[in-house]
Design a protein around this motif. Sequence first.
Motif, PDB file in Angstrom:
ATOM      1  N   TRP A  42      30.718 107.929  54.139  1.00 32.18           N
ATOM      2  CA  TRP A  42      29.605 107.003  54.335  1.00 32.18           C
ATOM      3  C   TRP A  42      29.993 105.798  55.185  1.00 32.18           C
ATOM      4  CZ3 TRP A  42      24.884 108.359  54.066  1.00 32.18           C
ATOM      5  CH2 TRP A  42      24.502 109.397  53.214  1.00 32.18           C
ATOM      6  N   GLU A  43      31.245 105.358  55.067  1.00 39.85           N
ATOM      7  CA  GLU A  43      31.684 104.267  55.943  1.00 39.85           C
ATOM      8  C   GLU A  43      31.692 104.708  57.395  1.00 39.85           C
ATOM      9  OE1 GLU A  43      34.265 101.993  58.451  1.00 39.85           O
ATOM     10  OE2 GLU A  43      34.850 103.950  57.667  1.00 39.85           O
ATOM     11  N   ARG A  44      32.173 105.922  57.653  1.00 39.85           N
ATOM     12  CA  ARG A  44      32.173 106.437  59.016  1.00 39.85           C
ATOM     13  C   ARG A  44      30.759 106.735  59.511  1.00 39.85           C
ATOM     14  NH1 ARG A  44      36.023 104.815  62.013  1.00 39.85           N
ATOM     15  NH2 ARG A  44      35.420 103.078  60.687  1.00 39.85           N
ATOM     16  N   PHE A  45      29.869 107.134  58.610  1.00 41.24           N
ATOM     17  CA  PHE A  45      28.462 107.274  58.986  1.00 41.24           C
ATOM     18  C   PHE A  45      27.957 105.946  59.546  1.00 41.24           C
ATOM     19  CE2 PHE A  45      23.992 106.635  58.214  1.00 41.24           C
ATOM     20  CZ  PHE A  45      23.401 107.832  58.594  1.00 41.24           C
ATOM     21  N   ALA A  46      28.287 104.863  58.843  1.00 38.02           N
ATOM     22  CA  ALA A  46      27.843 103.544  59.294  1.00 38.02           C
ATOM     23  C   ALA A  46      28.463 103.178  60.634  1.00 38.02           C
ATOM     24  CB  ALA A  46      28.205 102.495  58.236  1.00 38.02           C
ATOM     25  N   PHE A  47      29.771 103.414  60.767  1.00 39.17           N
ATOM     26  CA  PHE A  47      30.483 103.012  61.982  1.00 39.17           C
ATOM     27  C   PHE A  47      30.012 103.813  63.190  1.00 39.17           C
ATOM     28  CE2 PHE A  47      34.109 102.878  64.875  1.00 39.17           C
ATOM     29  CZ  PHE A  47      34.426 101.533  64.869  1.00 39.17           C
ATOM     30  N   TYR A  48      29.932 105.132  63.041  1.00 32.51           N
ATOM     31  CA  TYR A  48      29.562 105.985  64.169  1.00 32.51           C
ATOM     32  C   TYR A  48      28.061 106.043  64.383  1.00 32.51           C
ATOM     33  CZ  TYR A  48      34.335 107.511  64.854  1.00 32.51           C
ATOM     34  OH  TYR A  48      35.671 107.545  65.129  1.00 32.51           O
ATOM     35  N   GLY A  49      27.294 105.667  63.355  1.00 33.53           N
ATOM     36  CA  GLY A  49      25.850 105.622  63.539  1.00 33.53           C
ATOM     37  C   GLY A  49      25.442 104.650  64.624  1.00 33.53           C
ATOM     38  N   MET A  50      26.208 103.540  64.755  1.00 28.72           N
ATOM     39  CA  MET A  50      25.889 102.553  65.782  1.00 28.72           C
ATOM     40  C   MET A  50      26.702 102.749  67.062  1.00 28.72           C
ATOM     41  SD  MET A  50      27.848  99.078  64.493  1.00 28.72           S
ATOM     42  CE  MET A  50      27.630  98.199  66.043  1.00 28.72           C
ATOM     43  N   ARG A  51      27.805 103.508  66.996  1.00 29.94           N
ATOM     44  CA  ARG A  51      28.748 103.588  68.114  1.00 29.94           C
ATOM     45  C   ARG A  51      28.104 104.114  69.389  1.00 29.94           C
ATOM     46  NH1 ARG A  51      32.596 108.048  69.320  1.00 29.94           N
ATOM     47  NH2 ARG A  51      34.435 107.235  70.364  1.00 29.94           N
ATOM     48  N   TRP A  52      27.318 105.199  69.281  1.00 30.19           N
ATOM     49  CA  TRP A  52      26.763 105.809  70.486  1.00 30.19           C
ATOM     50  C   TRP A  52      25.786 104.878  71.183  1.00 30.19           C
ATOM     51  CZ3 TRP A  52      21.599 106.463  71.430  1.00 30.19           C
ATOM     52  CH2 TRP A  52      20.731 106.370  70.336  1.00 30.19           C
ATOM     53  N   ALA A  53      25.130 104.003  70.410  1.00 27.29           N
ATOM     54  CA  ALA A  53      24.051 103.182  70.960  1.00 27.29           C
ATOM     55  C   ALA A  53      24.531 101.851  71.514  1.00 27.29           C
ATOM     56  CB  ALA A  53      22.994 102.934  69.876  1.00 27.29           C
ATOM     57  N   LEU A  54      25.754 101.456  71.203  1.00 27.63           N
ATOM     58  CA  LEU A  54      26.167 100.081  71.463  1.00 27.63           C
ATOM     59  C   LEU A  54      26.126  99.713  72.942  1.00 27.63           C
ATOM     60  CD1 LEU A  54      26.958  97.780  69.618  1.00 27.63           C
ATOM     61  CD2 LEU A  54      29.354  98.375  69.966  1.00 27.63           C
ATOM     62  N   VAL A  55      26.803 100.483  73.818  1.00 23.73           N
ATOM     63  CA  VAL A  55      26.820 100.109  75.234  1.00 23.73           C
ATOM     64  C   VAL A  55      25.435 100.273  75.864  1.00 23.73           C
ATOM     65  CG1 VAL A  55      29.278 100.523  75.578  1.00 23.73           C
ATOM     66  CG2 VAL A  55      27.666 102.402  75.915  1.00 23.73           C
ATOM     67  N   LEU A  56      24.700 101.308  75.442  1.00 25.78           N
ATOM     68  CA  LEU A  56      23.356 101.505  75.990  1.00 25.78           C
ATOM     69  C   LEU A  56      22.430 100.361  75.578  1.00 25.78           C
ATOM     70  CD1 LEU A  56      22.988 105.341  75.290  1.00 25.78           C
ATOM     71  CD2 LEU A  56      23.513 104.242  77.485  1.00 25.78           C
ATOM     72  N   TYR A  57      22.582  99.892  74.341  1.00 28.09           N
ATOM     73  CA  TYR A  57      21.762  98.784  73.857  1.00 28.09           C
ATOM     74  C   TYR A  57      22.070  97.495  74.609  1.00 28.09           C
ATOM     75  CZ  TYR A  57      20.067  95.133  70.675  1.00 28.09           C
ATOM     76  OH  TYR A  57      19.446  94.035  70.135  1.00 28.09           O
ATOM     77  N   ILE A  58      23.358  97.214  74.834  1.00 27.24           N
ATOM     78  CA  ILE A  58      23.731  95.986  75.552  1.00 27.24           C
ATOM     79  C   ILE A  58      23.102  95.974  76.947  1.00 27.24           C
ATOM     80  CG2 ILE A  58      25.666  94.744  76.608  1.00 27.24           C
ATOM     81  CD1 ILE A  58      27.370  95.678  74.191  1.00 27.24           C
ATOM     82  N   VAL A  59      23.192  97.106  77.666  1.00 30.80           N
ATOM     83  CA  VAL A  59      22.612  97.183  79.007  1.00 30.80           C
ATOM     84  C   VAL A  59      21.097  97.041  78.949  1.00 30.80           C
ATOM     85  CG1 VAL A  59      22.255  98.679  81.005  1.00 30.80           C
ATOM     86  CG2 VAL A  59      24.515  98.537  79.957  1.00 30.80           C
ATOM     87  N   ALA A  60      20.446  97.726  78.011  1.00 27.99           N
ATOM     88  CA  ALA A  60      18.984  97.704  77.927  1.00 27.99           C
ATOM     89  C   ALA A  60      18.460  96.359  77.452  1.00 27.99           C
ATOM     90  CB  ALA A  60      18.505  98.812  76.981  1.00 27.99           C
ATOM     91  N   GLN A  61      19.089  95.773  76.425  1.00 29.75           N
ATOM     92  CA  GLN A  61      18.560  94.567  75.791  1.00 29.75           C
ATOM     93  C   GLN A  61      18.928  93.295  76.543  1.00 29.75           C
ATOM     94  OE1 GLN A  61      16.564  94.473  72.923  1.00 29.75           O
ATOM     95  NE2 GLN A  61      16.327  92.297  73.378  1.00 29.75           N
ATOM     96  N   PHE A  62      20.169  93.232  77.042  1.00 29.65           N
ATOM     97  CA  PHE A  62      20.660  91.972  77.590  1.00 29.65           C
ATOM     98  C   PHE A  62      20.837  91.982  79.114  1.00 29.65           C
ATOM     99  CE2 PHE A  62      22.616  92.239  73.222  1.00 29.65           C
ATOM    100  CZ  PHE A  62      21.652  91.434  72.620  1.00 29.65           C
ATOM    101  N   TYR A  63      20.677  93.169  79.753  1.00 29.58           N
ATOM    102  CA  TYR A  63      20.765  93.260  81.209  1.00 29.58           C
ATOM    103  C   TYR A  63      19.524  93.907  81.817  1.00 29.58           C
ATOM    104  CZ  TYR A  63      25.644  91.817  81.055  1.00 29.58           C
ATOM    105  OH  TYR A  63      26.806  91.101  80.865  1.00 29.58           O
ATOM    106  N   GLY A  64      18.477  94.037  81.023  1.00 31.13           N
ATOM    107  CA  GLY A  64      17.230  94.599  81.526  1.00 31.13           C
ATOM    108  C   GLY A  64      17.360  96.008  82.052  1.00 31.13           C
ATOM    109  N   GLY A  65      18.368  96.759  81.572  1.00 26.99           N
ATOM    110  CA  GLY A  65      18.556  98.138  82.013  1.00 26.99           C
ATOM    111  C   GLY A  65      19.293  98.280  83.326  1.00 26.99           C
ATOM    112  N   GLU A  66      19.758  97.179  83.936  1.00 29.06           N
ATOM    113  CA  GLU A  66      20.438  97.236  85.226  1.00 29.06           C
ATOM    114  C   GLU A  66      21.850  97.794  85.082  1.00 29.06           C
ATOM    115  OE1 GLU A  66      19.234  96.554  88.246  1.00 29.06           O
ATOM    116  OE2 GLU A  66      17.260  96.167  87.340  1.00 29.06           O
TER     117      GLU A  66
END
Length: 506
Positions: A42-66
Motif C-alpha cells: 500500500w505504501e508503494r501504491f501511494a508512491f507509484y500512484g503519483m509517480r507517472w503523473a508528476l512530470v506531466l502535471y508540472i508541465v501542464a499545470q505550471f508551464y501551460g503544457g509548453e
Amino acid sequence: MTAESKSPTLEPVPPMNGDPPAFGDLMGHPRPLWMLFMTEFWERFAFYGMRWALVLYIVAQFYGGEASGQGDASRTYGAYLALVYAAAIFGGYVADRLLGYQRSVLVGAAVMAAGLFLVAVPNHTVFEIGLATVIIGNGLFKPIISTLVGKVYTQRDERRDSGFTIFYMGINLGAMVAPLLTGWLADKVFGTPEIPAYKVVFIASGVGMLISMAWFWIGRGALNGVGAPPPGAENPMRIVLVALGAIVAIPVAYFLLAIGAQALAWILGVMFIALAVLLLVEGIREGKVQRDRVIAMLIIFLFNVLFWCFFEQAGSSFTFLADEIVNRQFGSWTFPTAWFQSVNSVAIIVLAPVLAWLWVKMGRINPSIPRKFGLGLLFNGSAFLLLMFALSTLVSDAGKIPFWTLFMVYVLQSVGELCLSPIGLSMVTKLAPVRLVGFGMGGWFLSTGIGNNLSGIFAGLVSGEGGMTVASAEHAYTMGFWILTAFGVVLFLIAPLVSKLMHGVK
C-alpha cells in the motif's frame, strides 16, 4: 509451491546477537514477512500512484503544457526522488536511537499521507510543500520497513535473499496496480485523455498511504516485539518530539527542492561522505572483519548510484518519450502513457519468483553480490542499447518509434533491477554494523537518492531547452549505454576483491 517457499533444513547453530524470536512459518517464511509485504504494497501504491503523473502535471499545470517545461519538470522529479531517499539516513537514525522501528513506520506513514493530499492543491508553493512533506514521511518509513524484513530472519537463515525478493514483489504489486487505477481515474472517471484530472491521482495516492498505516497498526503485534522502542526510549513523548521535528524538517526539504538539482548534488555528496565516515568508524570499532565489510558495502553503494541514475529515466525522460515519440496507437485505441509505469512491475512480479528460485537452486555457485550488481548494470545498459537502435533505425515518417521497443526497455531494466535492488537490501542487513543497521539502510537509500538526482539532471539534458526530440534522445541514450556497460564490466573485474572484503557474506 516454488522451491524458495519451502523451509530449508538448517543445522543447529548458536544464537547470534540480534537474532529475532522464533516465528511460525507461512508459505516457508516467517509469518511477519507477509504483514510487512502488504504494508509495503500500500505504501508503494501511494508512491507509484503519483509517480507517472508528476512530470506531466508540472508541465501542464505550471508551464501551460509548453515543452520548454520538460527540463525543469525532470530536474524537480529527480531532486524529489533524491531527497525521498536521502531522508532515509535521518529516518534510520531516528528509528535506531529514538523511536524504534514500529513507531517510526507509523509516524512516517501519517506524514506521507498528509503530504500526498497537499500535492493535490493546484498552487506551486503548496505543491512543493506537499512534496517536501512526502520526503520527510518517506524518510521515516522507507528504510525501516525494509530493515524489519531483515530482522524477522536470523543472521544465518539461508532464506533471507529469497525473503527480500518476495518482499520486493509486494513493492511491485503496489507499483503495478497504482498507475493502472490512478491513470484510469484521471483519464476516464474524472477527466479525459486530453485533459487528465491529475489532482485525483494525488488524492488516491494519499488514501493508499492511509491504508498502509492502518494495515501496519493492526498487524504489528505479529512482530512479537521486533522493532519495539530501544531500552530507555519507550516514553510516548518521543513520538510527539519526532513529529515536531518532522514539521521543522519540512521547510528544509522545501528549500533543498528549490535550490536546484545541481546544487543539491553537492549537498548529497557531502552527506554521503559523512555517512561513509560514520559507518567506517563504527566498523573499525568492531574490528577488522566489520571494517572490511563496511568498505565492501560502500563500494557497492557507488555502483548503485550509477544504476539508478539511468534506471530512473522511467519516471522522467521515458515518460516524455512515451508521450511524444512512441507510437501508442492500436487501431482507434491509444495505450495510456501512465500504463508504461506498470510494465516494470509486471516484469518484476513475473520474474521475481524465477530469480528467487534460481538464487536458492544455484547453491554454492550462486553469483556473488558484486557480480549480481554487475549483471544489474549490464541489463540496464542493454535497455539503452535497444533505445539507440530504435531511435537510429526504427523511426517512422511520423517521427515515432514502435511501441514494443519502449515496452522491452522496461522489461530489460526490470531484470537488471532484480539482480541488484532486492539483493542490495539484503546485503545491507548482513554487512552493516549491528548497532547501525537502520543507518546503513539509510546509506543504501542515500546512494539511490544521489542516482535519482543525477537522473533528473540527465533527463534535463535529454529534453534540452525546447523539449525532447529524436536526435536529443538518441544522443543521450547512447551515452547512457556506454557508461553503464563500461562500469558493469569494471564491477565484474573487481568482484573477487569486493567479495574478499565481505569475509564470507554471500
